[in-house]
Design an enzyme around this catalytic site. Structure first.
Site, PDB file in Angstrom:
ATOM      1  NE  ARG A 135      -3.847  -2.211   0.568  1.00  0.00           N
ATOM      2  CZ  ARG A 135      -3.998  -3.448   0.248  1.00  0.00           C
ATOM      3  NH1 ARG A 135      -2.802  -3.825  -0.530  1.00  0.00           N
ATOM      4  NH2 ARG A 135      -4.769  -4.483   0.802  1.00  0.00           N
TER       5      ARG A 135
ATOM      6  CB  SER B 139      -9.173  -1.372   4.437  1.00  0.00           C
ATOM      7  OG  SER B 139      -9.780  -2.427   3.720  1.00  0.00           O
TER       8      SER B 139
ATOM      9  CD  GLU C 164      -5.789   1.082   2.519  1.00  0.00           C
ATOM     10  OE1 GLU C 164      -5.370   0.137   3.067  1.00  0.00           O
ATOM     11  OE2 GLU C 164      -6.614   1.107   1.507  1.00  0.00           O
TER      12      GLU C 164
HETATM   13  P1  FAD Z   1      -8.724   9.126  -4.904  1.00  0.00           P
HETATM   14  O1  FAD Z   1      -9.169   8.661  -3.451  1.00  0.00           O
HETATM   15  O2  FAD Z   1      -9.208  10.322  -5.657  1.00  0.00           O
HETATM   16  O3  FAD Z   1      -7.258   9.699  -4.641  1.00  0.00           O
HETATM   17  C1  FAD Z   1      -6.338   8.841  -3.580  1.00  0.00           C
HETATM   18  C2  FAD Z   1      -5.066   9.539  -3.404  1.00  0.00           C
HETATM   19  O4  FAD Z   1      -4.139   9.432  -4.884  1.00  0.00           O
HETATM   20  C3  FAD Z   1      -4.996  11.057  -3.336  1.00  0.00           C
HETATM   21  O5  FAD Z   1      -3.863  11.356  -2.524  1.00  0.00           O
HETATM   22  C4  FAD Z   1      -4.828  11.807  -4.678  1.00  0.00           C
HETATM   23  O6  FAD Z   1      -4.419  12.795  -4.524  1.00  0.00           O
HETATM   24  C5  FAD Z   1      -4.038  10.596  -5.455  1.00  0.00           C
HETATM   25  N1  FAD Z   1      -4.328  10.616  -6.834  1.00  0.00           N
HETATM   26  C6  FAD Z   1      -5.574  10.376  -7.512  1.00  0.00           C
HETATM   27  N2  FAD Z   1      -5.484  10.446  -8.764  1.00  0.00           N
HETATM   28  C7  FAD Z   1      -4.163  10.659  -9.078  1.00  0.00           C
HETATM   29  C8  FAD Z   1      -3.506  11.059 -10.310  1.00  0.00           C
HETATM   30  N3  FAD Z   1      -3.970  10.802 -11.499  1.00  0.00           N
HETATM   31  N4  FAD Z   1      -2.214  11.629 -10.292  1.00  0.00           N
HETATM   32  C9  FAD Z   1      -1.605  11.807  -8.916  1.00  0.00           C
HETATM   33  N5  FAD Z   1      -2.271  11.659  -7.714  1.00  0.00           N
HETATM   34  C10 FAD Z   1      -3.374  10.852  -7.796  1.00  0.00           C
HETATM   35  N6  FAD Z   1      -7.809  -0.248  -2.156  1.00  0.00           N
HETATM   36  C11 FAD Z   1      -6.947  -1.270  -2.125  1.00  0.00           C
HETATM   37  O7  FAD Z   1      -5.758  -1.151  -2.430  1.00  0.00           O
HETATM   38  N7  FAD Z   1      -7.548  -2.556  -2.171  1.00  0.00           N
HETATM   39  C12 FAD Z   1      -8.934  -2.892  -2.005  1.00  0.00           C
HETATM   40  O8  FAD Z   1      -9.345  -4.189  -2.086  1.00  0.00           O
HETATM   41  C13 FAD Z   1      -9.856  -1.526  -1.987  1.00  0.00           C
HETATM   42  N8  FAD Z   1     -10.944  -1.823  -1.801  1.00  0.00           N
HETATM   43  C14 FAD Z   1     -11.817  -0.760  -1.292  1.00  0.00           C
HETATM   44  C15 FAD Z   1     -13.351  -0.897  -1.366  1.00  0.00           C
HETATM   45  C16 FAD Z   1     -14.302   0.123  -0.977  1.00  0.00           C
HETATM   46  C17 FAD Z   1     -15.674  -0.042  -0.827  1.00  0.00           C
HETATM   47  C18 FAD Z   1     -13.488   1.529  -1.311  1.00  0.00           C
HETATM   48  C19 FAD Z   1     -14.541   2.546  -0.960  1.00  0.00           C
HETATM   49  C20 FAD Z   1     -12.161   1.671  -1.442  1.00  0.00           C
HETATM   50  C21 FAD Z   1     -11.355   0.378  -1.408  1.00  0.00           C
HETATM   51  N9  FAD Z   1     -10.168   0.650  -1.416  1.00  0.00           N
HETATM   52  C22 FAD Z   1      -9.150  -0.354  -1.938  1.00  0.00           C
HETATM   53  C23 FAD Z   1      -9.217   2.225  -1.564  1.00  0.00           C
HETATM   54  C24 FAD Z   1      -9.449   2.772  -3.003  1.00  0.00           C
HETATM   55  O9  FAD Z   1     -10.512   2.311  -3.964  1.00  0.00           O
HETATM   56  C25 FAD Z   1      -8.160   2.823  -3.745  1.00  0.00           C
HETATM   57  O10 FAD Z   1      -7.055   3.154  -3.147  1.00  0.00           O
HETATM   58  C26 FAD Z   1      -8.354   3.367  -5.090  1.00  0.00           C
HETATM   59  O11 FAD Z   1      -7.028   3.175  -5.752  1.00  0.00           O
HETATM   60  C27 FAD Z   1      -8.254   4.909  -5.092  1.00  0.00           C
HETATM   61  O12 FAD Z   1      -8.673   5.400  -6.420  1.00  0.00           O
HETATM   62  P2  FAD Z   1      -9.324   6.759  -6.458  1.00  0.00           P
HETATM   63  O13 FAD Z   1      -9.294   7.127  -8.034  1.00  0.00           O
HETATM   64  O14 FAD Z   1     -10.672   7.005  -5.774  1.00  0.00           O
HETATM   65  O15 FAD Z   1      -8.513   7.818  -5.734  1.00  0.00           O
HETATM   66  P1  NAP Z   2      -9.940 -11.179   5.172  1.00  0.00           P
HETATM   67  O1  NAP Z   2     -10.053 -11.844   4.228  1.00  0.00           O
HETATM   68  O2  NAP Z   2     -11.099 -10.628   6.185  1.00  0.00           O
HETATM   69  O3  NAP Z   2      -8.418 -10.775   5.489  1.00  0.00           O
HETATM   70  C1  NAP Z   2      -7.879  -9.898   6.581  1.00  0.00           C
HETATM   71  C2  NAP Z   2      -6.670  -9.387   6.093  1.00  0.00           C
HETATM   72  O4  NAP Z   2      -5.706 -10.531   6.466  1.00  0.00           O
HETATM   73  C3  NAP Z   2      -6.328  -8.942   4.810  1.00  0.00           C
HETATM   74  O5  NAP Z   2      -6.551  -7.630   4.610  1.00  0.00           O
HETATM   75  C4  NAP Z   2      -5.299  -9.535   4.310  1.00  0.00           C
HETATM   76  O6  NAP Z   2      -4.121  -8.754   4.015  1.00  0.00           O
HETATM   77  C5  NAP Z   2      -4.681 -10.555   5.506  1.00  0.00           C
HETATM   78  N1  NAP Z   2      -4.800 -12.005   4.677  1.00  0.00           N
HETATM   79  C6  NAP Z   2      -5.836 -12.614   4.633  1.00  0.00           C
HETATM   80  N2  NAP Z   2      -5.435 -13.840   3.912  1.00  0.00           N
HETATM   81  C7  NAP Z   2      -3.872 -14.004   4.083  1.00  0.00           C
HETATM   82  C8  NAP Z   2      -3.104 -14.826   3.310  1.00  0.00           C
HETATM   83  N3  NAP Z   2      -3.108 -15.870   3.066  1.00  0.00           N
HETATM   84  N4  NAP Z   2      -1.842 -14.140   3.314  1.00  0.00           N
HETATM   85  C9  NAP Z   2      -1.543 -12.954   3.941  1.00  0.00           C
HETATM   86  N5  NAP Z   2      -2.346 -12.263   4.188  1.00  0.00           N
HETATM   87  C10 NAP Z   2      -3.587 -12.435   4.494  1.00  0.00           C
HETATM   88  O7  NAP Z   2     -10.023  -9.670   4.394  1.00  0.00           O
HETATM   89  P2  NAP Z   2     -11.004  -8.402   3.748  1.00  0.00           P
HETATM   90  O8  NAP Z   2     -11.150  -7.485   4.419  1.00  0.00           O
HETATM   91  O9  NAP Z   2     -12.316  -9.651   3.540  1.00  0.00           O
HETATM   92  O10 NAP Z   2     -10.413  -8.131   2.315  1.00  0.00           O
HETATM   93  C11 NAP Z   2     -10.356  -9.068   1.228  1.00  0.00           C
HETATM   94  C12 NAP Z   2      -9.074  -8.514   0.339  1.00  0.00           C
HETATM   95  O11 NAP Z   2      -9.459  -7.342  -0.196  1.00  0.00           O
HETATM   96  C13 NAP Z   2      -7.769  -8.373   1.144  1.00  0.00           C
HETATM   97  O12 NAP Z   2      -6.634  -8.400   0.397  1.00  0.00           O
HETATM   98  C14 NAP Z   2      -7.772  -6.908   1.431  1.00  0.00           C
HETATM   99  O13 NAP Z   2      -6.566  -6.289   1.607  1.00  0.00           O
HETATM  100  C15 NAP Z   2      -8.647  -6.292   0.306  1.00  0.00           C
HETATM  101  N6  NAP Z   2      -9.366  -5.059   0.748  1.00  0.00           N
HETATM  102  C16 NAP Z   2      -8.663  -3.939   0.898  1.00  0.00           C
HETATM  103  C17 NAP Z   2      -9.471  -2.869   0.934  1.00  0.00           C
HETATM  104  C18 NAP Z   2      -8.837  -1.370   1.256  1.00  0.00           C
HETATM  105  O14 NAP Z   2      -9.575  -0.368   1.211  1.00  0.00           O
HETATM  106  N7  NAP Z   2      -7.462  -1.264   1.213  1.00  0.00           N
HETATM  107  C19 NAP Z   2     -11.017  -2.826   1.048  1.00  0.00           C
HETATM  108  C20 NAP Z   2     -11.490  -4.083   0.961  1.00  0.00           C
HETATM  109  C21 NAP Z   2     -10.799  -5.072   0.819  1.00  0.00           C
HETATM  110  P3  NAP Z   2      -3.951  -7.752   3.064  1.00  0.00           P
HETATM  111  O15 NAP Z   2      -4.573  -6.488   3.071  1.00  0.00           O
HETATM  112  O16 NAP Z   2      -2.423  -7.785   2.600  1.00  0.00           O
HETATM  113  O17 NAP Z   2      -4.433  -8.519   1.634  1.00  0.00           O
END
Ligand code: FAD
Ligand code: NAP
Length: 335
Positions: free
Chosen positions: A164, A236, A330
């Site tokens: 991340r 998250s 995050e």
């Molecule tokens: P924004 O929220 O608009 O911006 C995020 C950051 O990036 C800000 O600092 C912004 O300035 C910068 N930025 C955006 N676009 C640009 C650009 N073109 N150039 C330079 N900087 C830029 N994230 C995960 O990693 N894994 C997941 O599984 C995941 N699941 C999610 C589920 C839900 C329901 C939600 C709401 C979010 C989730 N996220 C997840 C977080 C998010 O969706 C991601 O981080 C996504 O990439 C953000 O994209 P955005 O376009 O909305 O960025």
């Molecule tokens: P989950 O299955 O409840 O697991 C909780 C956390 O444990 C995950 O975030 C994952 O970390 C870690 N994990 C689970 N299994 C693993 C494995 N086999 N090896 C190493 N790490 C493991 O997670 P969840 O909330 O349902 O989400 C599912 C996936 O979607 C995850 O990968 C999560 O990161 C991603 N997600 C991200 C966001 C976001 O906003 N960033 C939102 C929703 C879901 P990791 O984070 O390293 O994957």
């Protein structure tokens, strides 16, 4: 191009906090970016780049010029029998790109289906889910430095990608606008099903095709995560902390049921579990609550950015008191 003064960003952030940008503009070409930068220089305004607003916590007033890059072209720049390099403009919706790739039989990002936001933000926090990180498929990131207006192209190994993390959150934080991302995708399916529940599903149903895998991911996410259109959230809210082996040995003695995932640099602990164990699922902090199914997600119902941060701080404090672990937020502050 239309630069709008005092523009509401309520519709532009998935937490649905009330926010007003001093100026807001949507642009679709390099030429329009240059014009924006000239406007910001002339009026002494800071430039702030917004994607789909799914990973930000906004202040009520955002001084400066908020720029959203909307161009959505997608073109193949190299192709072999085994792989393809595709250049995608930053305004392309991420999930639509995953589906488009699958329709072309290009593989590698199917585990990242249903993540909200734009392609341009994917490298910023190196989006990840179910054992796959976008860095594994990125060849290069293209953009423009906001101070000089000069173009840049960074190869993946120059982006300092980590869990991340990337240089766009560190050394280049707030200094660039990413205009396009080049992805190296495979034409040979190689599905990753090591994470639960994908491993259980494949044990029951057999190894999926990449399209089936994306469908599984979509179904699991729809069942577990709140839809931001109904329950505003930013995914998250905290990163999963990685603690040292020494720290982990002490923790597991006190909390033997704690799930844990050994990494190269320590042991990763699921932040959602830490919060859940405090009994916080569904807990309300004024207009902000911990989601009842997923303790890592904060749901906002009518609060401002400061209410979301206040709730997050209380959760952090409780986690620190119980486990001695400092959680890291995050979503990025957008102020
Ligand atoms: P924004 O929220 O608009 O911006 C995020 C950051 O990036 C800000 O600092 C912004 O300035 C910068 N930025 C955006 N676009 C640009 C650009 N073109 N150039 C330079 N900087 C830029 N994230 C995960 O990693 N894994 C997941 O599984 C995941 N699941 C999610 C589920 C839900 C329901 C939600 C709401 C979010 C989730 N996220 C997840 C977080 C998010 O969706 C991601 O981080 C996504 O990439 C953000 O994209 P955005 O376009 O909305 O960025
Ligand atoms: P989950 O299955 O409840 O697991 C909780 C956390 O444990 C995950 O975030 C994952 O970390 C870690 N994990 C689970 N299994 C693993 C494995 N086999 N090896 C190493 N790490 C493991 O997670 P969840 O909330 O349902 O989400 C599912 C996936 O979607 C995850 O990968 C999560 O990161 C991603 N997600 C991200 C966001 C976001 O906003 N960033 C939102 C929703 C879901 P990791 O984070 O390293 O994957």
């Amino acid at each position: 191009m239309n630069i709008l003064p005092r523009h509401s960003l309520l519709e532009f952030n998935t937490l649905a906090v009330t926010a007003v940008a001093e100026y807001f503009v949507q642009v679709s070409s390099d030429q329009e970016i240059v014009e924006c930068l000239a406007f910001s220089k002339k009026n002494n305004l800071a430039v702030k780049v917004l994607g789909g607003g799914s990973n930000v916590v906004m202040n009520e007033f955002i001084p400066g010029l908020v720029v959203q890059f909307c161009a959505q072209d997608c073109s193949v720049i190299k192709e072999t029998e085994q792989s393809v390099v595709v250049k995608v403009q930053a305004g392309f919706n991420w999930h639509d790109f995953v589906l488009y790739s699958l329709s072309q039989d290009w593989y590698g990002i199917e585990n990242l289906a249903y993540i909200p936001g734009h392609v341009g933000a994917a490298p910023v926090q190196n989006i990840g889910a179910y054992g796959v990180e976008v860095k594994d498929c990125i060849q290069a990131v293209n953009g423009i430095y906001l101070d000089s207006g000069e173009a840049f192209r960074l190869l993946a190994h120059e982006c300092d990608f980590a869990y991340r993390e990337s240089c766009f959150k560190q050394a280049l934080n707030g200094r660039v606008l990413i205009t396009s991302v080049e992805f190296l995708l495979s034409k040979i399916p190689d599905v990753q099903v090591s994470y639960s529940p994908l491993n259980q599903m494949s044990a029951e149903k057999g190894l999926p095709t990449p399209s089936e895998l994306a469908q599984w991911v979509i179904e699991v996410r729809q069942a577990k995560l709140p839809d931001p259109k109904i329950l505003p959230n930013a995914g998250s809210f905290f990163k999963n902390p990685v603690v040292s082996h020494l720290e982990f040995d002490k923790l597991i003695e006190r909390f033997p049921a704690m799930p844990n995932y050994p990494q190269q640099n320590g042991v990763k602990l699921p932040a959602g579990w830490l919060i859940d164990q405090l009994g916080y699922k569904g807990k309300r902090f004024g207009p902000v609550s911990v989601h009842k199914l997923q303790a890592l997600v904060l749901v906002n119902q009518g609060g401002a950015g400061k209410d979301v941060i206040a709730a997050a701080n209380q959760i952090c404090k409780a986690v620190q008191e119980r486990y001695g672990i400092v959680l890291e937020q995050e979503p990025r502050l957008f102020n």
